[in-house]
Write a protein that holds these residues in place. Structure first.
Motif, PDB file in Angstrom:
ATOM      1  N   TRP A   7      67.897  -4.216  91.914  1.00  0.00           N
ATOM      2  CA  TRP A   7      67.086  -3.111  92.418  1.00  0.00           C
ATOM      3  C   TRP A   7      67.635  -1.757  91.996  1.00  0.00           C
ATOM      4  O   TRP A   7      66.861  -0.843  91.704  1.00  0.00           O
ATOM      5  N   LYS A  22      52.771   2.628  91.340  1.00  0.00           N
ATOM      6  CA  LYS A  22      51.836   1.529  91.063  1.00  0.00           C
ATOM      7  C   LYS A  22      51.812   1.177  89.585  1.00  0.00           C
ATOM      8  O   LYS A  22      51.823   0.012  89.216  1.00  0.00           O
ATOM      9  N   CYS A  25      55.109  -0.560  88.575  1.00  0.00           N
ATOM     10  CA  CYS A  25      55.127  -1.959  89.029  1.00  0.00           C
ATOM     11  C   CYS A  25      54.206  -2.828  88.180  1.00  0.00           C
ATOM     12  O   CYS A  25      54.553  -3.959  87.838  1.00  0.00           O
ATOM     13  N   ARG A  28      55.874  -3.528  84.877  1.00  0.00           N
ATOM     14  CA  ARG A  28      57.067  -4.360  85.008  1.00  0.00           C
ATOM     15  C   ARG A  28      56.791  -5.691  85.703  1.00  0.00           C
ATOM     16  O   ARG A  28      57.704  -6.450  85.969  1.00  0.00           O
ATOM     17  N   LEU A  30      55.960  -6.224  88.766  1.00  0.00           N
ATOM     18  CA  LEU A  30      56.585  -6.225  90.081  1.00  0.00           C
ATOM     19  C   LEU A  30      55.505  -6.089  91.145  1.00  0.00           C
ATOM     20  O   LEU A  30      54.514  -5.393  90.933  1.00  0.00           O
ATOM     21  N   ASN A  31      55.705  -6.728  92.271  1.00  0.00           N
ATOM     22  CA  ASN A  31      54.781  -6.568  93.383  1.00  0.00           C
ATOM     23  C   ASN A  31      54.982  -5.168  93.962  1.00  0.00           C
ATOM     24  O   ASN A  31      56.083  -4.819  94.408  1.00  0.00           O
ATOM     25  N   TYR A  32      53.914  -4.370  93.960  1.00  0.00           N
ATOM     26  CA  TYR A  32      53.996  -2.978  94.401  1.00  0.00           C
ATOM     27  C   TYR A  32      54.491  -2.863  95.844  1.00  0.00           C
ATOM     28  O   TYR A  32      55.358  -2.059  96.152  1.00  0.00           O
ATOM     29  N   PHE A  35      58.139  -3.675  96.102  1.00  0.00           N
ATOM     30  CA  PHE A  35      58.881  -2.567  95.501  1.00  0.00           C
ATOM     31  C   PHE A  35      59.018  -1.407  96.491  1.00  0.00           C
ATOM     32  O   PHE A  35      60.117  -0.889  96.717  1.00  0.00           O
TER      33      PHE A  35
END
Length: 93
Positions: A7, A22, A25, A28, A30-32, A35
């Motif tokens: 992280w 947003k 994420c 990448r 990634l789940n917003y 995150f």
């Protein structure tokens, strides 16, 4: 299977990306919501006991220091909590 993320590295990449959270994420994968939740927890748990370089050039009732490219000047009577809020605000900007 639960993924483990670095992280600190992710938040550093985000800070230098110039992207909205947003979009970052999305790019990448990634789940917003995860995150943002992790980011809030990290910011909340950030303690101000880390060392910062401080240079006081002239005796005065002000303290000046540089943090992440920002020059900060505060009254020398500032309490620790207020100084932590200033530093945390700069970290999240």
């Amino acid at each position: 299977m639960r993924k483990r993320y670095d992280w600190e590295s992710i938040f550093n990449d985000f800070a230098s990306s110039g992207l909205a959270a947003k979009q970052f994420c999305l790019e990448r994968n990634l789940n917003y919501h995860s995150f943002m939740n992790k980011k809030k927890r990290v910011e909340k748990n950030t303690n101000c006991n880390s060392f910062l370089p401080v240079v006081i050039s002239v005796p005065s009732d002000k303290i000046s220091f540089s943090f992440d490219g920002h020059m900060i000047e505060v009254d020398s009577s500032i309490n620790d909590d207020a100084l932590c809020r200033v530093i945390n605000a700069l970290k999240s900007s």
